[in-house]
Every structure is written in structure tokens, then in C-alpha cells.
Design an enzyme around this catalytic site. Structure first.
Site, PDB file in Angstrom:
ATOM      1  N   ARG A 161      -2.869   9.944   4.752  1.00 35.95           N
ATOM      2  CA  ARG A 161      -1.588  10.584   4.982  1.00 35.95           C
ATOM      3  C   ARG A 161      -0.872  10.884   3.666  1.00 35.95           C
ATOM      4  NH1 ARG A 161       0.745  13.609   8.524  1.00 35.95           N
ATOM      5  NH2 ARG A 161       2.977  13.339   8.623  1.00 35.95           N
ATOM      6  N   ILE A 209       5.108  17.884   9.572  1.00 34.83           N
ATOM      7  CA  ILE A 209       5.574  17.880   8.176  1.00 34.83           C
ATOM      8  C   ILE A 209       6.719  18.875   7.994  1.00 34.83           C
ATOM      9  CG2 ILE A 209       3.471  16.988   7.075  1.00 34.83           C
ATOM     10  CD1 ILE A 209       2.799  19.911   6.400  1.00 34.83           C
ATOM     11  N   ASP A 210       7.378  19.230   9.121  1.00 30.21           N
ATOM     12  CA  ASP A 210       8.452  20.225   9.023  1.00 30.21           C
ATOM     13  C   ASP A 210       9.582  19.779   8.088  1.00 30.21           C
ATOM     14  OD1 ASP A 210       8.646  18.362  11.286  1.00 30.21           O
ATOM     15  OD2 ASP A 210      10.610  19.252  11.616  1.00 30.21           O
ATOM     16  N   GLN A 211       9.856  18.478   8.037  1.00 29.38           N
ATOM     17  CA  GLN A 211      10.963  18.008   7.187  1.00 29.38           C
ATOM     18  C   GLN A 211      10.600  18.073   5.693  1.00 29.38           C
ATOM     19  OE1 GLN A 211      14.054  17.498   8.645  1.00 29.38           O
ATOM     20  NE2 GLN A 211      12.783  18.324  10.293  1.00 29.38           N
ATOM     21  N   LYS A 263       0.836  -1.218   0.000  1.00 29.05           N
ATOM     22  CA  LYS A 263       0.000   0.000   0.000  1.00 29.05           C
ATOM     23  C   LYS A 263       0.863   1.257   0.000  1.00 29.05           C
ATOM     24  CE  LYS A 263      -1.611   1.646   3.998  1.00 29.05           C
ATOM     25  NZ  LYS A 263      -1.424   3.056   4.366  1.00 29.05           N
ATOM     26  N   ASN A 264       1.845   1.306   0.875  1.00 26.08           N
ATOM     27  CA  ASN A 264       2.608   2.551   1.006  1.00 26.08           C
ATOM     28  C   ASN A 264       3.483   2.828  -0.214  1.00 26.08           C
ATOM     29  OD1 ASN A 264       1.385   3.086   3.413  1.00 26.08           O
ATOM     30  ND2 ASN A 264       3.074   2.387   4.694  1.00 26.08           N
ATOM     31  N   CYS A 287      -3.891   7.815   9.987  1.00 22.71           N
ATOM     32  CA  CYS A 287      -4.203   7.173  11.260  1.00 22.71           C
ATOM     33  C   CYS A 287      -3.916   8.114  12.419  1.00 22.71           C
ATOM     34  CB  CYS A 287      -3.391   5.902  11.410  1.00 22.71           C
ATOM     35  SG  CYS A 287      -4.098   4.526  10.509  1.00 22.71           S
ATOM     36  N   ARG A 343       1.762  14.264  13.652  1.00 23.93           N
ATOM     37  CA  ARG A 343       2.503  13.860  12.452  1.00 23.93           C
ATOM     38  C   ARG A 343       2.962  15.119  11.747  1.00 23.93           C
ATOM     39  NH1 ARG A 343      -0.106   8.240  10.437  1.00 23.93           N
ATOM     40  NH2 ARG A 343       1.854   8.143   9.307  1.00 23.93           N
ATOM     41  N   ARG A 398      -8.731   0.288   4.824  1.00 21.71           N
ATOM     42  CA  ARG A 398      -7.806   1.278   4.237  1.00 21.71           C
ATOM     43  C   ARG A 398      -6.518   0.613   3.770  1.00 21.71           C
ATOM     44  NH1 ARG A 398      -6.081   5.701   8.086  1.00 21.71           N
ATOM     45  NH2 ARG A 398      -4.558   5.675   6.432  1.00 21.71           N
ATOM     46  N   ILE A 433       8.763   5.478  17.146  1.00 23.51           N
ATOM     47  CA  ILE A 433       8.476   6.376  16.018  1.00 23.51           C
ATOM     48  C   ILE A 433       7.346   7.363  16.348  1.00 23.51           C
ATOM     49  CG2 ILE A 433       7.863   6.521  13.563  1.00 23.51           C
ATOM     50  CD1 ILE A 433      10.416   4.971  13.836  1.00 23.51           C
ATOM     51  N   ASP A 436       4.578  -0.054  12.092  1.00 23.24           N
ATOM     52  CA  ASP A 436       3.291  -0.553  11.587  1.00 23.24           C
ATOM     53  C   ASP A 436       3.033  -2.009  11.974  1.00 23.24           C
ATOM     54  OD1 ASP A 436       2.810   1.919  10.530  1.00 23.24           O
ATOM     55  OD2 ASP A 436       3.030   1.335   8.431  1.00 23.24           O
TER      56      ASP A 436
HETATM   57  C1  UD1 Z   1       4.992   6.349   6.721  1.00 30.71           C
HETATM   58  C2  UD1 Z   1       3.963   5.276   6.493  1.00 30.71           C
HETATM   59  C3  UD1 Z   1       3.402   4.807   7.816  1.00 30.71           C
HETATM   60  C4  UD1 Z   1       4.520   4.399   8.760  1.00 30.71           C
HETATM   61  C5  UD1 Z   1       5.583   5.472   8.865  1.00 30.71           C
HETATM   62  C6  UD1 Z   1       6.809   5.041   9.645  1.00 30.71           C
HETATM   63  C7  UD1 Z   1       3.031   5.853   4.350  1.00 30.71           C
HETATM   64  C8  UD1 Z   1       1.867   6.381   3.598  1.00 30.71           C
HETATM   65  N1  UD1 Z   1       2.897   5.821   5.673  1.00 30.71           N
HETATM   66  O1  UD1 Z   1       4.325   7.442   7.353  1.00 30.71           O
HETATM   67  O2  UD1 Z   1       2.542   3.700   7.560  1.00 30.71           O
HETATM   68  O3  UD1 Z   1       3.975   4.158  10.039  1.00 30.71           O
HETATM   69  O4  UD1 Z   1       6.029   5.860   7.548  1.00 30.71           O
HETATM   70  O5  UD1 Z   1       7.372   3.909   9.057  1.00 30.71           O
HETATM   71  O6  UD1 Z   1       4.022   5.433   3.786  1.00 30.71           O
HETATM   72  N2  UD1 Z   1       8.236  13.510  11.378  1.00 30.71           N
HETATM   73  C9  UD1 Z   1       8.612  14.785  11.732  1.00 30.71           C
HETATM   74  N3  UD1 Z   1       8.636  15.735  10.741  1.00 30.71           N
HETATM   75  C10 UD1 Z   1       8.323  15.456   9.445  1.00 30.71           C
HETATM   76  C11 UD1 Z   1       7.964  14.156   9.090  1.00 30.71           C
HETATM   77  C12 UD1 Z   1       7.927  13.175  10.088  1.00 30.71           C
HETATM   78  O7  UD1 Z   1       8.901  15.070  12.877  1.00 30.71           O
HETATM   79  O8  UD1 Z   1       8.366  16.367   8.605  1.00 30.71           O
HETATM   80  C13 UD1 Z   1       8.178  12.467  12.416  1.00 30.71           C
HETATM   81  C14 UD1 Z   1       6.786  11.866  12.580  1.00 30.71           C
HETATM   82  O9  UD1 Z   1       5.993  12.635  13.454  1.00 30.71           O
HETATM   83  C15 UD1 Z   1       7.131  10.503  13.117  1.00 30.71           C
HETATM   84  C16 UD1 Z   1       8.449  10.148  12.426  1.00 30.71           C
HETATM   85  O10 UD1 Z   1       9.005  11.391  11.986  1.00 30.71           O
HETATM   86  O11 UD1 Z   1       7.339  10.574  14.496  1.00 30.71           O
HETATM   87  C17 UD1 Z   1       8.328   9.221  11.251  1.00 30.71           C
HETATM   88  O12 UD1 Z   1       7.376   9.738  10.340  1.00 30.71           O
HETATM   89  P1  UD1 Z   1       7.422   9.405   8.790  1.00 30.71           P
HETATM   90  O13 UD1 Z   1       8.507   8.398   8.513  1.00 30.71           O
HETATM   91  O14 UD1 Z   1       7.428  10.672   8.028  1.00 30.71           O
HETATM   92  O15 UD1 Z   1       6.021   8.678   8.593  1.00 30.71           O
HETATM   93  P2  UD1 Z   1       5.015   8.868   7.404  1.00 30.71           P
HETATM   94  O16 UD1 Z   1       5.750   9.077   6.132  1.00 30.71           O
HETATM   95  O17 UD1 Z   1       3.961   9.821   7.811  1.00 30.71           O
END
Ligand code: UD1
Length: 430
Positions: free
Chosen positions: A93, A124-126, A22-23, A117, A122, A397, A327, A305
Site C-alpha cells: 500500500r 485514493i481520491d483524497q 512498520k507504517n 492487504c 482502498r 509483511r 474503517i 489493524d
Molecule cells: C493506513 C495503514 C493501514 C491502516 C489504515 C487505517 C499504512 C501503510 N497503512 O492505511 O495499516 O489499516 O491506515 O488506520 O500506514 N479512503 C478514501 N479515500 C482516500 C483514502 C482513504 O476513501 O483517498 C478511505 C479508505 O478506503 C478507508 C479509510 O479512508 O476506508 C481509511 O484509509 P487510510 O487511513 O487512508 O488507510 P491507509 O493509509 O491506506
């Protein structure tokens, strides 16, 4: 609202076929709009997150055909708008992948801020840091993220946190930027590699995906391709853990065993017997399982996950286990439901201390999110008596034909949409 009714007890036995990841599919389907040529993607899982993304893509003029249940043909040559208003999209997401894809292609994008979820903040700063480093102006306004650039230029980007989503988004946008981009501290998940392979098959120049430094040389345009999505590591792991919790003997087919190593290692530790084949893994589980410690980490660590599924199995293991969530900060919400089924689990911050019990007992429970939902179904399969899992939408989902695949392994499970159907299902299952 559909529900699962499950009569626990039987061990799981037989074979289960795993679908596309899925991802990976969500990232690749979004990336497919970056070329004006048709792209044929195979092994796409039939799950609702994919349908939501495709619907949103159609609304901006992307032409989508589905010649069969698992194949999608995408034609992004007639995109009419880079602004997506689909309210429904914010429930998933991966909606923000359209920012990376459209910013790369058209230098402009706006999508509703992602949901997905409910497992913690979650950020998105990065993503924003990455887009900005490429020269985009990024804004969060009225519940949307928008990014716009006259010109995108490659840059050296060091992620402060390993993020799958940010790695994928930056990789997409920089593929069509001018010059070279280096992403340091990149995520190494199999779906990051799958996206890089897909983009390279469209003419991109991406090296190092699967390591923590990804190097991207921007290209002017991408061309069409035919591509098959990798197998779903998490779907496979879910059936492996179901076999473990139910003392089953299950052959999980159509997988890449290397992607499952972090899961197989833990299953071995708790006493399961694992046999690896070229594209299958067999999990047979003794009674009782033994305790262990697990910490979720970025790949190749144990996947977050899979955290709820292994917690459910450890709840039935002899001794005390500790599961640490490394995480997300709020991923133990399902534990309350598991305790209602007789589990002995105490959560302190990001750590669950689990004292194994011999059996769970059936109850009426609610799935708080996708993976926790699947884990609660596993608990129900291993429990004594009947469990009702309210609201199957979360599970659908990310799991295709969940109850059908489980039935194929001997589980007594039915999906029902009314009280009348529930009564009928009870007679059938008894
Ligand atoms: C993806 C997966 C999700 C999985 C996760 C971790 C998809 C659609 N979803 O989610 O199923 O659980 O990877 O393997 O592929 N973070 C920040 N700033 C950012 C981005 C992330 O602080 O800009 C933090 C998040 O809050 C979290 C950690 O980094 O604590 C990991 O997040 P991330 O790897 O980005 O997860 P997703 O891509 O949202």
C-alpha cells in the site's frame, strides 16, 4: 511456500521486545529521498514490506546501505528517474508515498497503483484531491498513478475522510511547496506524528501533527538527519491480545504506553490486568475473559489493524460481544477460518456478533491478509491440538521474527517449508 505449524495449549509467559513501527518506517523511508544529503534511519523493522519499498527506491537510483539489520542509510542525491515500474511494489500500500515524496522534491512522480492487504476498496481520491490542490496534475493510467507540477503551491485542504495515507502524502509534497498548507480533518495516528518529526528534523516546518489540523510552511530544501522510528503500536497490541487469548502473563517491552491506551482500555474491560511502565506494558489475563463491544475508528479510537486480534480474543470470552469495523468494509474475511476452528461468529455487513466458546480447535487454515494472519496464529496458540497456517508471507509483511518472538513466550510454533520439515516439526512440538 512456508507454513506455520502450531500446537496450541501453553499459556504465554515472559517478555517480548517490540520493533520499529512498520507504517512509520514506510512513510519515513520514502520521505528520506526528499533530501540530497544522507539520512540515517534506525529502528527500522526487518519486515518484507520495508524490503519491497527499499528495492523499488534502489531501482530509481536511490543509494541504500544497511549497516545492520535495523538501520538504513539513504542517499537520494542521484535519483535518475521519477517513474517507478517495479511490479512488485504494487503489492504494498505504501508504494504511493513515493508519489508525495518525489512530487515534492522533483515535481514529478509515477508509481504503480497500490495494492496491500485485501480488506476492501482502498480509494485514493483524497490523495488526488490533495496533490491537485497543491497544483499538480494527477492521472491514473495503465495501472499507475502519476502526478506532475510546474510549481507546487500551498493550499487549504479539507479531507472529506480521515485518511492516514492522504495526510502523509500531502504532508510530504507540501513540505517542499511554496507557501503555507493547512490540512484539516487530518489523521492523528502516531506514525503521522513520527513522519512530521522526521521531516522537521530534516528542516521542514510542520506544526500540529497529532491534532486534526496540520500546518506546513514550505521550505526550499531539506537536509540530512539521523532518526529512530517509534515502536510499533500494532505489533505491541498483537502480543497483548495474544497474552489475553492465551490467559498469559506477558511483558511487552520497548513501547510507548500512550499509543496503546485504546487497546489497554479494551483489555481492562474484558478482565485483563494491565500494568504500565515507562516503556513497557504487562498484560496478564484471567480465565475466562468477559465480553465487550468494540468499534474501530481513526486514532485515538480502537485501531482497525487490531480488529482481527481482538475478535479472536472475544471469541473465547464469556457472553456475546459485538465488533464493528468502522474503517474498511471487507475486513471480516478471516472469520470463516475462525469458524472452522470452532468460533461462533456471525458477520452482518460491517458487524460481527460473537458468542464466546470455551476453546478453539486446531485446523488447517489460510491467512487472508496481514493482521488477520497474525490473529489466526493467536487463535491457533489458544486452540486445542494442531493448526497449520498456510502461507506465512502475509504475516512476514509486517511482523519481524513472529514465530521466534512467540517461541520466546513459550508458544509451540515452527515455520516449515516442506512436508518433510512439517513431519520433523511435529515430532519436535509433540
Ligand atoms: C493506513 C495503514 C493501514 C491502516 C489504515 C487505517 C499504512 C501503510 N497503512 O492505511 O495499516 O489499516 O491506515 O488506520 O500506514 N479512503 C478514501 N479515500 C482516500 C483514502 C482513504 O476513501 O483517498 C478511505 C479508505 O478506503 C478507508 C479509510 O479512508 O476506508 C481509511 O484509509 P487510510 O487511513 O487512508 O488507510 P491507509 O493509509 O491506506
Amino acid at each position: 511456500m512456508d507454513r506455520y505449524v502450531i500446537l496450541g495449549g501453553p499459556t504465554l509467559q515472559g517478555e517480548v521486545q517490540i520493533g520499529g513501527a512498520k507504517n512509520a518506517a514506510l512513510a519515513i523511508l520514502a520521505a528520506a529521498v526528499m533530501t540530497n544529503d544522507p539520512v540515517r534511519i534506525e529502528n527500522v523493522p526487518a519486515v518484507t514490506d520495508v524490503n519491497v519499498l527499499l528495492k523499488a527506491m534502489e531501482q530509481i537510483g536511490v543509494k541504500i546501505e544497511r549497516p545492520d539489520r535495523h538501520t538504513v542509510v539513504i542517499d537520494g542525491s542521484k535519483i535518475e528517474s521519477n517513474i517507478i515500474n517495479d511490479e512488485y511494489l504494487k503489492r504494498i500500500r505504501a508504494s504511493y508515498y513515493l508519489v508525495g515524496a518525489l512530487l515534492g522534491k522533483n515535481r514529478q512522480a509515477q508509481v504503480p497503483l497500490p495494492g496491500g492487504c485485501n480488506i476492501g476498496v482502498r480509494a485514493i481520491d483524497q490523495h488526488i484531491k490533495g496533490f491537485s490542490a497543491l497544483g499538480a496534475k494527477v492521472r491514473i493510467q495503465h495501472g499507475c498513478i502519476s502526478a506532475e507540477a510546474k510549481e507546487l503551491r500551498g493550499n487549504h485542504i479539507f479531507l472529506d475522510k480521515v485518511s492516514v495515507g492522504a495526510t502523509i502524502n500531502i504532508m510530504m509534497a507540501s513540505t517542499l511547496a511554496t507557501g503555507k498548507t493547512i490540512i484539516e480533518n487530518a489523521a492523528k495516528e502516531p506514525h503521522v506524528v513520527d513522519l512530521a518529526n522526521f521531516l522537521n528534523s530534516c528542516g521542514a516546518n510542520i506544526k500540529g501533527a497529532g491534532t486534526d489540523v496540520i500546518r506546513i510552511k514550505g521550505v526550499e530544501r531539506l537536509h540530512g538527519t539521523e532518526y529512530a522510528i517509534i515502536p510499533d503500536q500494532i505489533e505491541a497490541g498483537t502480543y497483548m491480545l495474544a497474552s489475553a487469548a492465551c490467559h498469559g502473563d506477558v511483558l511487552v517491552r520497548g513501547v510507548i504506553p500512550r499509543h496503546l491506551e485504546c487497546i489497554t482500555a479494551k483489555l481492562c474491560e474484558i478482565g485483563c490486568h494491565i500494568t504500565e511502565y515507562d516503556d513497557a506494558v504487562r498484560v496478564s489475563a484471567p480465565e475466562p475473559l468477559t465480553s465487550t463491544q468494540v468499534k474501530t475508528l481513526p486514532y485515538p479510537g480502537f485501531p482497525t489493524d487490531m480488529q482481527p486480534q481482538i475478535t479472536v480474543a472475544l471469541g473465547l470470552a464469556q457472553g456475546t460481544s459485538i465488533v464493528t469495523e468502522g474503517i474498511f468494509e471487507n475486513r471480516f474475511k478471516y472469520v470463516d477460518e475462525l469458524v472452522r476452528m470452532g468460533a461462533s461468529i456471525k458477520v452482518e455487513g460491517n458487524m460481527a456478533v460473537i458468542t464466546g466458546v470455551p476453546r478453539y480447535s486446531g485446523a488447517s487454515i489460510t491467512a487472508p491478509d496481514l493482521r488477520a494472519g497474525a490473529a489466526l496464529v493467536i487463535a491457533a496458540l489458544a486452540a486445542e491440538g494442531e493448526t497449520i497456517v498456510e502461507d506465512t508471507r502475509f504475516i512476514e509483511r509486517g511482523y519481524e521474527d513472529f514465530e521466534l518472538k512467540l517461541k520466546g513466550l513459550g508458544a509451540r510454533i515452527e515455520k516449515v517449508s516442506s512436508d518433510r520439515e512439517l513431519q520433523k516439526a511435529r515430532l519436535k512440538l509433540a
